[in-house]
Write a protein that holds these residues in place. Structure first.
Motif, mmCIF file in Angstrom:
data_model
loop_
_atom_site.group_PDB
_atom_site.id
_atom_site.type_symbol
_atom_site.label_atom_id
_atom_site.label_comp_id
_atom_site.label_asym_id
_atom_site.label_seq_id
_atom_site.Cartn_x
_atom_site.Cartn_y
_atom_site.Cartn_z
ATOM 1 N N GLY A 191 18.234 1.839 -35.078
ATOM 2 C CA GLY A 191 18.989 0.607 -35.263
ATOM 3 C C GLY A 191 19.754 0.150 -34.041
ATOM 4 O O GLY A 191 20.561 -0.781 -34.127
ATOM 5 N N ARG A 221 25.280 2.188 -35.652
ATOM 6 C CA ARG A 221 25.695 1.122 -36.569
ATOM 7 C C ARG A 221 27.194 0.845 -36.485
ATOM 8 O O ARG A 221 27.643 -0.276 -36.735
ATOM 9 C CB ARG A 221 25.361 1.504 -38.006
ATOM 10 C CG ARG A 221 23.999 1.060 -38.505
ATOM 11 C CD ARG A 221 22.862 1.910 -38.007
ATOM 12 N NE ARG A 221 21.614 1.495 -38.629
ATOM 13 C CZ ARG A 221 20.459 2.102 -38.407
ATOM 14 N NH1 ARG A 221 20.395 3.135 -37.583
ATOM 15 N NH2 ARG A 221 19.363 1.670 -39.006
ATOM 16 N N GLU A 224 16.173 -3.857 -31.053
ATOM 17 C CA GLU A 224 15.172 -4.527 -31.873
ATOM 18 C C GLU A 224 14.114 -5.133 -30.968
ATOM 19 O O GLU A 224 14.427 -5.597 -29.864
ATOM 20 C CB GLU A 224 15.805 -5.601 -32.752
ATOM 21 C CG GLU A 224 16.536 -6.697 -31.988
ATOM 22 C CD GLU A 224 17.229 -7.669 -32.904
ATOM 23 O OE1 GLU A 224 17.036 -7.585 -34.129
ATOM 24 O OE2 GLU A 224 17.988 -8.529 -32.398
ATOM 25 N N ARG A 255 29.146 0.786 -33.850
ATOM 26 C CA ARG A 255 29.423 -0.101 -32.720
ATOM 27 C C ARG A 255 30.886 -0.047 -32.280
ATOM 28 O O ARG A 255 31.609 -1.060 -32.266
ATOM 29 C CB ARG A 255 29.029 -1.534 -33.071
ATOM 30 C CG ARG A 255 27.547 -1.727 -33.298
ATOM 31 C CD ARG A 255 26.743 -1.317 -32.053
ATOM 32 N NE ARG A 255 25.324 -1.448 -32.257
ATOM 33 C CZ ARG A 255 24.630 -2.534 -31.913
ATOM 34 N NH1 ARG A 255 25.244 -3.557 -31.348
ATOM 35 N NH2 ARG A 255 23.337 -2.587 -32.117
ATOM 36 N N ARG A 313 20.571 -4.641 -30.247
ATOM 37 C CA ARG A 313 20.872 -5.384 -31.462
ATOM 38 C C ARG A 313 22.317 -5.864 -31.490
ATOM 39 O O ARG A 313 23.226 -5.170 -31.025
ATOM 40 C CB ARG A 313 20.658 -4.505 -32.701
ATOM 41 C CG ARG A 313 19.218 -4.266 -33.076
ATOM 42 C CD ARG A 313 19.150 -3.526 -34.401
ATOM 43 N NE ARG A 313 19.648 -4.343 -35.495
ATOM 44 C CZ ARG A 313 20.040 -3.853 -36.673
ATOM 45 N NH1 ARG A 313 20.042 -2.558 -36.886
ATOM 46 N NH2 ARG A 313 20.456 -4.664 -37.616
ATOM 47 N N SER A 314 22.520 -7.020 -32.039
ATOM 48 C CA SER A 314 23.879 -7.513 -32.257
ATOM 49 C C SER A 314 24.486 -6.771 -33.438
ATOM 50 O O SER A 314 23.758 -6.329 -34.345
ATOM 51 C CB SER A 314 23.863 -9.018 -32.556
ATOM 52 O OG SER A 314 23.388 -9.739 -31.438
ATOM 53 N N PRO A 315 25.813 -6.597 -33.447
ATOM 54 C CA PRO A 315 26.458 -5.892 -34.561
ATOM 55 C C PRO A 315 26.166 -6.565 -35.894
ATOM 56 O O PRO A 315 26.179 -7.796 -35.996
ATOM 57 C CB PRO A 315 27.947 -5.984 -34.209
ATOM 58 C CG PRO A 315 27.982 -6.170 -32.737
ATOM 59 C CD PRO A 315 26.774 -6.992 -32.407
ATOM 60 N N ASN A 316 25.915 -5.749 -36.899
ATOM 61 C CA ASN A 316 25.679 -6.245 -38.252
ATOM 62 C C ASN A 316 26.889 -5.859 -39.096
ATOM 63 O O ASN A 316 27.154 -4.669 -39.296
ATOM 64 C CB ASN A 316 24.397 -5.614 -38.817
ATOM 65 C CG ASN A 316 24.087 -6.073 -40.220
ATOM 66 O OD1 ASN A 316 24.889 -5.910 -41.131
ATOM 67 N ND2 ASN A 316 22.904 -6.618 -40.410
ATOM 68 N N PRO A 317 27.659 -6.822 -39.593
ATOM 69 C CA PRO A 317 28.894 -6.506 -40.324
ATOM 70 C C PRO A 317 28.698 -5.565 -41.511
ATOM 71 O O PRO A 317 29.525 -4.686 -41.754
ATOM 72 C CB PRO A 317 29.392 -7.881 -40.782
ATOM 73 C CG PRO A 317 28.808 -8.834 -39.797
ATOM 74 C CD PRO A 317 27.464 -8.268 -39.435
ATOM 75 N N VAL A 318 27.602 -5.740 -42.243
ATOM 76 C CA VAL A 318 27.354 -4.879 -43.407
ATOM 77 C C VAL A 318 27.082 -3.455 -42.953
ATOM 78 O O VAL A 318 27.633 -2.492 -43.505
ATOM 79 C CB VAL A 318 26.185 -5.426 -44.246
ATOM 80 C CG1 VAL A 318 25.831 -4.434 -45.365
ATOM 81 C CG2 VAL A 318 26.532 -6.787 -44.832
ATOM 82 N N GLU A 319 26.210 -3.297 -41.947
ATOM 83 C CA GLU A 319 25.902 -1.961 -41.427
ATOM 84 C C GLU A 319 27.149 -1.300 -40.855
ATOM 85 O O GLU A 319 27.363 -0.093 -41.035
ATOM 86 C CB GLU A 319 24.829 -2.046 -40.343
ATOM 87 C CG GLU A 319 23.436 -2.304 -40.875
ATOM 88 C CD GLU A 319 22.390 -2.232 -39.774
ATOM 89 O OE1 GLU A 319 22.779 -2.096 -38.598
ATOM 90 O OE2 GLU A 319 21.194 -2.296 -40.098
#
Length: 211
Positions: free
Chosen positions: A60, A158, A63, A160, A73-79
């Protein structure tokens, strides 16, 4: 003459180095990796570089997009939120198992804590992130549970931390101070207290994550 490193070893070394740079914020979200450039940098063929990037994609951290190549990858708030929930659980139990901490481990934690305070004062997010990772990882390592460490390290892609530290740059001194009580508990052999403090700290970060 020394024997060349097996390709698997080179892949692992490249993966670990790139992951370290991503976690420290050296490679920002959106940074594009060029296989030829990385191969030249590490003085290897493109094959171990390609394999390392594939593993980072599974973790992760990067990408691969058609016509755009492989990017951080840009940070994913949910992850990120899920990662901090898991870190809270893992680090609480790790602290409980970590005591008694050997003098060498406590010395290492003290050194990282001192650097946390210095980098927080200087608003040096990159340095703060590096020593925060070292501090927390040392506790997980000291738990003696290898699976804890494996999961914890995978979670970092994840979580970050550099992104979170940048978001909380005005609060880094307060965050560093929260680690004082954690270290004090470990020094006294109070693993359960250190665990509760670690979990509370992780949950406080969770509440402050960007949505």
């Amino acid at each position: 003459m020394s024997q060349p490193l097996p390709r698997r070893c080179m892949r692992d070394q490249i993966r670990d180095r790139l992951l370290e740079c991503i976690l420290e914020g050296t490679y920002a979200p959106g940074h594009r990796f060029v296989e030829l450039d990385l191969a030249a940098e590490f003085q290897v063929s493109q094959s171990p570089v390609r394999e390392a990037l594939r593993e980072l994609e599974v973790m992760g951290a990067v990408e691969s997009l058609r016509y755009k190549g492989t990017r951080v990858r840009s940070p994913n708030p949910v992850e990120m939120a899920e990662a901090y929930v898991l870190r809270a659980i893992l680090e609480q139990r790790s602290a409980e198992l970590a005591v008694p901490c050997p003098p060498a481990v406590l010395d290492s934690l003290r050194a990282d804590l001192a650097s946390l305070h210095e980098s927080a004062q200087d608003r040096d997010v990159t340095r703060y992130s590096r020593h925060a990772l070292n501090f927390h990882r040392s506790i997980v390592v000291q738990s003696g549970n290898h699976l804890f460490l494996e999961v914890w390290e995978n979670v970092q892609t994840r979580a970050r931390l550099p992104f979170v530290a940048q978001h909380l740059s005005a609060e880094l001194s307060s965050c560093a101070a929260d680690h004082d009580a954690i270290l004090a508990a470990l020094e006294k052999g109070e693993g359960a207290l250190a665990g509760r403090l670690l979990r509370a700290f992780m949950e406080s970060l969770l509440a402050k994550l960007p949505r």
